[in-house]
Design a protein around this motif. Structure first.
Motif, PDB file in Angstrom:
ATOM      1  N   ARG A   1       0.835  -1.207   0.000  1.00  0.00           N
ATOM      2  CA  ARG A   1       0.000   0.000   0.000  1.00  0.00           C
ATOM      3  C   ARG A   1       0.868   1.256   0.000  1.00  0.00           C
ATOM      4  NH1 ARG A   1      -4.027  -1.042   3.969  1.00  0.00           N
ATOM      5  NH2 ARG A   1      -5.125  -2.007   2.260  1.00  0.00           N
TER       6      ARG A   1
ATOM      7  N   HIS B   1       2.407   1.635  -3.463  1.00  0.00           N
ATOM      8  CA  HIS B   1       1.325   2.003  -4.372  1.00  0.00           C
ATOM      9  C   HIS B   1       1.027   3.494  -4.226  1.00  0.00           C
ATOM     10  CE1 HIS B   1      -2.897   2.388  -5.718  1.00  0.00           C
ATOM     11  NE2 HIS B   1      -2.550   1.461  -6.603  1.00  0.00           N
TER      12      HIS B   1
ATOM     13  N   ARG C   1       1.442   6.211  -7.192  1.00  0.00           N
ATOM     14  CA  ARG C   1       0.317   6.966  -7.742  1.00  0.00           C
ATOM     15  C   ARG C   1       0.511   8.462  -7.602  1.00  0.00           C
ATOM     16  NH1 ARG C   1      -3.503   8.051  -3.570  1.00  0.00           N
ATOM     17  NH2 ARG C   1      -5.103   8.534  -5.082  1.00  0.00           N
TER      18      ARG C   1
ATOM     19  N   ILE D   1      -4.603   7.703 -10.539  1.00  0.00           N
ATOM     20  CA  ILE D   1      -4.837   6.292 -10.228  1.00  0.00           C
ATOM     21  C   ILE D   1      -5.571   6.243  -8.896  1.00  0.00           C
ATOM     22  CG2 ILE D   1      -3.719   4.096  -9.693  1.00  0.00           C
ATOM     23  CD1 ILE D   1      -1.476   4.946 -11.576  1.00  0.00           C
TER      24      ILE D   1
ATOM     25  N   SER E   1      -5.360   2.880  -3.082  1.00  0.00           N
ATOM     26  CA  SER E   1      -5.333   1.454  -2.769  1.00  0.00           C
ATOM     27  C   SER E   1      -6.195   1.141  -1.552  1.00  0.00           C
ATOM     28  CB  SER E   1      -3.895   1.004  -2.500  1.00  0.00           C
ATOM     29  OG  SER E   1      -3.391   1.694  -1.383  1.00  0.00           O
TER      30      SER E   1
ATOM     31  N   PRO F   1      -6.626  -6.533  -8.637  1.00  0.00           N
ATOM     32  CA  PRO F   1      -5.846  -5.363  -9.029  1.00  0.00           C
ATOM     33  C   PRO F   1      -5.929  -5.119 -10.531  1.00  0.00           C
ATOM     34  CG  PRO F   1      -4.442  -7.041  -7.993  1.00  0.00           C
ATOM     35  CD  PRO F   1      -5.813  -7.593  -8.099  1.00  0.00           C
TER      36      PRO F   1
ATOM     37  N   ASP G   1      -3.054  -0.334 -10.994  1.00  0.00           N
ATOM     38  CA  ASP G   1      -2.565  -0.640  -9.648  1.00  0.00           C
ATOM     39  C   ASP G   1      -1.149  -1.207  -9.697  1.00  0.00           C
ATOM     40  OD1 ASP G   1      -4.899   0.165  -8.339  1.00  0.00           O
ATOM     41  OD2 ASP G   1      -5.839  -1.786  -8.658  1.00  0.00           O
ATOM     42  N   TRP G   2      -0.906  -2.142 -10.630  1.00  0.00           N
ATOM     43  CA  TRP G   2       0.425  -2.716 -10.769  1.00  0.00           C
ATOM     44  C   TRP G   2       1.427  -1.664 -11.226  1.00  0.00           C
ATOM     45  CZ3 TRP G   2       1.530  -6.907  -8.373  1.00  0.00           C
ATOM     46  CH2 TRP G   2       0.559  -7.874  -8.170  1.00  0.00           C
TER      47      TRP G   2
END
Length: 107
Positions: free
Chosen positions: A40, A43, A47, A60, A63, A75, A79-80
């Protein structure tokens, strides 16, 4: 003869302690790296970096979305992308700070 037996026993005990301690360290590090909170964090970094790099035109989602109980999170590609962008940014930041610092200190 007794001294040799005691020495062997102490050596075996020390070896077992080192082996179990090493295994515990590996388990703790692996659990920390692959935990949900670490993913998280990366992520979120990714983003925000993507949003800053595109001047806010690409956003984006967070999360922190809620997944219904009993369902698995699915996901998306974005997200990836955000996750790997966050990991790459931290690696680049680490290298940008540590490599010049190491060169300065250890020449």
């Amino acid at each position: 003869m007794i001294d040799d037996a005691i020495g062997d026993a102490v050596g075996e005990i020390a070896g077992a302690v080192i082996q179990h301690t090493g295994g515990l360290v590996v388990d703790v590090v692996t659990a920390g790296i692959f935990s949900a909170s670490t993913a998280r964090f990366f992520h979120g970094v990714g983003r925000r970096a993507i949003a800053a790099a595109t001047f806010g035109t690409v956003r984006i989602p967070s999360s922190l979305r809620i997944v219904p109980r009993g369902a698995h999170a699915r996901p998306r590609r974005s997200d990836w992308l955000a996750l790997w962008a966050g990991v790459a940014i931290w690696i680049a930041l680490f290298a940008a700070i540590c490599i010049p610092l190491g060169i300065m200190l250890w020449g």
